[in-house]
Design a protein around this motif. Structure first.
Motif, PDB file in Angstrom:
ATOM      1  N   THR A  57      50.115 -29.429  -4.357  1.00  0.00           N
ATOM      2  CA  THR A  57      51.200 -29.873  -5.225  1.00  0.00           C
ATOM      3  C   THR A  57      52.245 -30.541  -4.352  1.00  0.00           C
ATOM      4  N   PRO A  58      52.893 -31.572  -4.872  1.00  0.00           N
ATOM      5  CA  PRO A  58      54.032 -32.083  -4.103  1.00  0.00           C
ATOM      6  C   PRO A  58      55.109 -31.003  -4.022  1.00  0.00           C
ATOM      7  N   ILE A  59      55.890 -30.993  -2.974  1.00  0.00           N
ATOM      8  CA  ILE A  59      57.028 -30.056  -2.929  1.00  0.00           C
ATOM      9  C   ILE A  59      58.303 -30.824  -2.616  1.00  0.00           C
ATOM     10  N   HIS A  60      59.368 -30.366  -3.223  1.00  0.00           N
ATOM     11  CA  HIS A  60      60.699 -30.949  -2.980  1.00  0.00           C
ATOM     12  C   HIS A  60      61.622 -29.791  -2.628  1.00  0.00           C
ATOM     13  N   LEU A  61      61.754 -29.551  -1.347  1.00  0.00           N
ATOM     14  CA  LEU A  61      62.455 -28.346  -0.889  1.00  0.00           C
ATOM     15  C   LEU A  61      63.963 -28.465  -1.108  1.00  0.00           C
ATOM     16  N   VAL A  62      64.582 -27.335  -1.366  1.00  0.00           N
ATOM     17  CA  VAL A  62      66.033 -27.320  -1.588  1.00  0.00           C
ATOM     18  C   VAL A  62      66.781 -26.736  -0.395  1.00  0.00           C
ATOM     19  N   ILE A  63      66.111 -26.668   0.738  1.00  0.00           N
ATOM     20  CA  ILE A  63      66.773 -26.117   1.927  1.00  0.00           C
ATOM     21  C   ILE A  63      68.029 -26.950   2.233  1.00  0.00           C
ATOM     22  N   GLY A  64      69.158 -26.273   2.281  1.00  0.00           N
ATOM     23  CA  GLY A  64      70.447 -26.948   2.450  1.00  0.00           C
ATOM     24  C   GLY A  64      71.241 -27.024   1.163  1.00  0.00           C
ATOM     25  N   GLN A  65      70.553 -26.857   0.026  1.00  0.00           N
ATOM     26  CA  GLN A  65      71.221 -27.006  -1.274  1.00  0.00           C
ATOM     27  C   GLN A  65      71.289 -25.674  -2.049  1.00  0.00           C
ATOM     28  N   GLU A  66      71.096 -24.567  -1.327  1.00  0.00           N
ATOM     29  CA  GLU A  66      71.006 -23.278  -2.029  1.00  0.00           C
ATOM     30  C   GLU A  66      72.312 -22.863  -2.695  1.00  0.00           C
ATOM     31  N   ALA A  67      73.457 -23.210  -2.075  1.00  0.00           N
ATOM     32  CA  ALA A  67      74.732 -22.767  -2.655  1.00  0.00           C
ATOM     33  C   ALA A  67      74.968 -23.412  -4.017  1.00  0.00           C
ATOM     34  N   ALA A  68      74.465 -24.619  -4.181  1.00  0.00           N
ATOM     35  CA  ALA A  68      74.643 -25.312  -5.466  1.00  0.00           C
ATOM     36  C   ALA A  68      73.868 -24.579  -6.557  1.00  0.00           C
ATOM     37  N   ALA A  69      72.593 -24.304  -6.288  1.00  0.00           N
ATOM     38  CA  ALA A  69      71.756 -23.650  -7.302  1.00  0.00           C
ATOM     39  C   ALA A  69      72.278 -22.257  -7.626  1.00  0.00           C
ATOM     40  N   VAL A  70      72.577 -21.487  -6.579  1.00  0.00           N
ATOM     41  CA  VAL A  70      73.000 -20.101  -6.798  1.00  0.00           C
ATOM     42  C   VAL A  70      74.397 -20.044  -7.410  1.00  0.00           C
ATOM     43  N   GLY A 228      79.777 -28.517  -2.356  1.00  0.00           N
ATOM     44  CA  GLY A 228      78.458 -27.969  -2.655  1.00  0.00           C
ATOM     45  C   GLY A 228      77.908 -27.008  -1.625  1.00  0.00           C
ATOM     46  N   VAL A 229      78.601 -26.825  -0.510  1.00  0.00           N
ATOM     47  CA  VAL A 229      78.127 -25.816   0.440  1.00  0.00           C
ATOM     48  C   VAL A 229      78.860 -24.492   0.221  1.00  0.00           C
ATOM     49  N   VAL A 256      78.641 -32.545  -7.085  1.00  0.00           N
ATOM     50  CA  VAL A 256      78.484 -31.512  -6.070  1.00  0.00           C
ATOM     51  C   VAL A 256      77.854 -32.130  -4.816  1.00  0.00           C
ATOM     52  N   PRO A 257      78.672 -32.554  -3.852  1.00  0.00           N
ATOM     53  CA  PRO A 257      78.087 -33.110  -2.616  1.00  0.00           C
ATOM     54  C   PRO A 257      77.327 -32.024  -1.853  1.00  0.00           C
ATOM     55  N   ALA A 286      75.630 -27.865  10.570  1.00  0.00           N
ATOM     56  CA  ALA A 286      76.734 -27.071  11.116  1.00  0.00           C
ATOM     57  C   ALA A 286      77.528 -26.402   9.992  1.00  0.00           C
ATOM     58  N   VAL A 287      77.397 -26.961   8.797  1.00  0.00           N
ATOM     59  CA  VAL A 287      78.055 -26.330   7.637  1.00  0.00           C
ATOM     60  C   VAL A 287      76.985 -25.863   6.639  1.00  0.00           C
ATOM     61  N   ASP A 288      75.894 -25.388   7.189  1.00  0.00           N
ATOM     62  CA  ASP A 288      74.832 -24.783   6.376  1.00  0.00           C
ATOM     63  C   ASP A 288      75.459 -23.767   5.405  1.00  0.00           C
TER      64      ASP A 288
END
Lengths: 344, 345
Positions: A57-70, A228-229, A256-257, A286-288
């Protein structure tokens, strides 16, 4: 080096949490961190195993964008609905979507969340309000507006959030949807994760230097921008928008940047191909969002290294179990192909 | 008054026999179906550009807003893609929208939502969601409608899994098929034909359904099978009447639904006649004519005494001018001539 950073972070870093933290119990704050950590670890494990080609399956990872989703989904009730673009992993998990069903779906098994008809771009779990996705940019937006219209017509106490990206604002249907939702004052929040790139096309090659937030506002709805972080800032802003919608006052647009630390699709980062500078990614790393929030929680003595290690172990065990479950699950049969083309 | 009203008013149809039941206009039949659906089911709503304006979508939506309220019968922005998606999203969440367009040409703006979203969601989410919505549009023809206001687009949609397409030819069917479409749990396109709208017919009061997916014989005869739907049936029946005077008897099959096609009735008739003429309001290539022709080749080949004849539009956009239109659109004489050729060959 700084000159190569086309889209710098403009937030307040870990100083940005203080203003919101007082509104939350310590347990709740740690819970938000854990939810982000869980998504991160799930994504990293998917990424680690992707080259084994068992997830076809294609994947589109959200690593770096977790604060937005949560941050966003933590402001919602179970009965509220989330619709999403192709980058679904974060919203699905944050809304409470079942991990085993997600991984079964990604392994093309019959007990996947949509029976192996969707793959990673179509993670749906209606039991928790993860209601629909589209792999066509902007395609899900009017559908989400329609869901909000149905809620309004049936006088239900629910709201809809639709996850979109910066490129969605270039689709005609997006403007059409903003117009109609503002006209009818339907209960919806347009949650626009601006990660500055559509596949490998930077924002600057796709849009004039316009302010996306102001553009949305011109449709006569409140339009907000939030760091967004910062999971607490996102949660706070979405809560306001959701309250606005619940009160019958109509839609809100939130810009949400964020930054995706990986390629548009697949495992690993592709910055080295040259469409964006590695230094830009490093500056955002650096602002993970996890790093910043952990620093804040440590600074305020709410989270220790030991408790993070404990969390990681718990989550790793859950993930291992879910992969095991997926890999042991049955494949669909040919007869399954012909199911649900038409409803009875 | 719509600009093509003069043309439609000038059409002459056989008058139905009032002894067979209540006679109403085609438009009235559609209006009754909408009113019945709105009245009996709070989930039904009607939207589309101009559904509440004085012309009321050719009269089909007349009086509905005042009776059922502006929240259930409402005008829309000119945002075809978004409104198609809004309809799908509402349908996925417990409503039954009827999205009306005065021409199918405008539906083309919304193919992304119709084809790629509404038609596929039930499959894509493994049956968790149904999408019970109706997309209604009236095919135009004549009075300068031209290339962009007269397209019959059902052929383009025949290959889309998940969609149903119905095309009534009588007031009775217009009401009964619309009620079936509204009650169906799938996206259903209902394509009317503007030229049928001044037709009167016997239409029962109250609720009834015409089943989706079933064709009907409009006429029985053993020499040739004429198959079509919508306005093509009007032409086919005129041709069959002419031919009967010459001793050629035709089966005329009204498919009523063009997706899914009632293969059984076509093959049954072909078995009896051995000759097939397919008539359509749209282009011959890649559409209903092609599909029925293929059906005959695949499943009715032993019965064929002569090649299948397709009568539809040439591979040319519709012209706007009156004279060119006469060359463009098939008529009863062309169907009759084709049948003569078949029977005498």
């Amino acid at each position: 080096m700084a000159s190569n950073i086309r889209y710098p972070y403009k937030g307040q870093g870990d100083q940005g949490f203080d203003v919101f933290a007082g509104a939350h119990a310590p347990d709740a704050l740690v819970g938000l961190y854990r939810a982000m950590l869980r998504i991160r670890l799930i994504e990293e494990e998917i990424e680690r195993r992707y080259h084994q080609d068992q997830m076809k399956t294609p994947i589109h990872l959200v690593i770096g964008q977790e604060a937005a989703a949560v941050g966003c989904c933590s402001a919602l009730r179970l009965s509220d609905l989330v619709y999403s673009s192709h980058r679904t992993h974060g919203a699905y998990l944050a809304k409470g979507g079942d991990l085993k069903m997600m991984l079964s779906e990604m392994h093309c098994r019959i007990n996947g969340c949509v029976g192996s008809r969707g793959g990673s771009m179509h993670l749906i779990d209606k039991a928790v309000g993860m209601a629909g996705t589209s792999a066509i940019v902007g395609g899900v937006v009017p559908i989400a507006v329609g869901a909000a219209l149905a809620i309004q017509m049936k006088r239900e106490d629910r709201v809809v959030v639709v996850f979109i990206g910066d490129a969605t604002t270039e689709e005609g249907v997006m403007a059409e949807s903003l117009n109609f939702s503002a006209l009818k004052k339907v209960p919806i929040v347009f949650f626009c994760e601006n990660n500055f790139y559509s596949v490998q096309s930077p924002l600057a090659t796709r849009q004039p230097a316009r302010d996306i937030r102001a553009w949305a506002e011109s449709h006569r709805m409140p339009a907000l921008s939030v760091d967004g972080v910062n999971v607490l800032a996102v949660r706070d802003t979405v809560s306001k928008a959701v309250a606005h919608a619940r009160a019958g006052r109509g839609p809100t647009f939130i810009e949400v940047p964020v930054y995706r630390f990986r390629a548009h699709g697949g495992a690993g980062d592709d910055s080295k191909t040259g469409y964006r500078d590695v230094a830009e990614r490093a500056a955002w790393e650096a602002v993970d969002p996890l790093l910043l929030f952990r620093q804040f929680l440590a600074r305020t003595a709410q989270l220790t290294d030991a408790s993070v290690m404990h969390m990681e172990a718990e989550i790793a065990s859950e993930i291992a179990g879910a992969f095991e479950h997926a890999l042991a699950s049955p494949n669909p049969t040919e007869a399954d192909l012909y199911r649900h083309v038409y409803a009875d | 008054m719509p600009w093509d009203e003069g043309l439609v008013n000038s059409l002459v149809y056989d008058k139905p026999d009032p002894s067979e039941g209540r006679v109403v206009s085609y438009v009235q039949a559609v209006n009754e179906a909408l009113a019945l659906a709105l009245d009996s089911d709070p989930e039904v709503f009607v939207l589309g550009q101009g559904v509440d304006d004085p012309t009321a979508m050719f009269g089909t939506t007349k009086g509905l807003q005042s009776k059922f309220g502006s929240h259930r019968v409402f005008d829309t922005p000119l945002s075809e893609e978004a409104m198609m998606g809004v309809s799908a999203g509402a349908a996925m969440n417990g409503m039954r929208p009827v999205y009306m367009h005065n021409r199918p040409d405008f539906v083309l703006l919304a193919f992304n939502q119709l084809v790629t979203h509404a038609a596929k969601f039930h499959f894509m989410d493994n049956g968790q969601t149904t999408v019970p919505m109706v997309v209604w549009a009236a095919i135009g023809r004549g009075w300068g409608s031209g290339a962009q206001h007269s397209q019959a687009i059902h052929g383009m949609l025949l290959g889309v899994p998940g969609l149903k397409i119905v095309m009534p030819s009588t007031p009775y069917d217009a009401k009964g098929l619309l009620l079936s479409a509204i009650l169906d749990n799938n996206p259903v396109c209902l394509f009317e034909h503007r030229w049928l709208m001044k037709k009167d017919g016997v239409v029962p009061e109250g609720f009834y359904r015409v089943p989706i997916g079933k064709g009907i014989y409009r006429r029985r005869g053993g020499d040739v099978t004429i198959v079509g739907a919508s306005h093509a049936i009007e032409l086919g029946m005129q041709a069959a009447t002419q031919l009967a005077g010459e001793g050629i008897e035709a089966d005329v099959i009204d498919l009523r639904t063009v997706k899914p096609i009632d293969e059984q009735i076509v093959l049954e008739s072909l078995h009896n006649t051995g000759r097939l003429v397919v008539v359509d309001t749209a282009w011959m290539k890649g559409g209903l004519c092609a599909e029925i022709g293929c059906l005959a080749a695949e499943k009715g080949f032993p019965d064929l005494k002569a090649p299948v004849v397709r009568i539809g539009l040439p591979d040319v956009p519709a012209p706007a001018g009156f004279t060119l239109e006469q060359f463009y659109y098939p008529d009863a004489a062309r169907i009759a001539s084709a049948v003569r050729g078949l029977v005498r060959s």
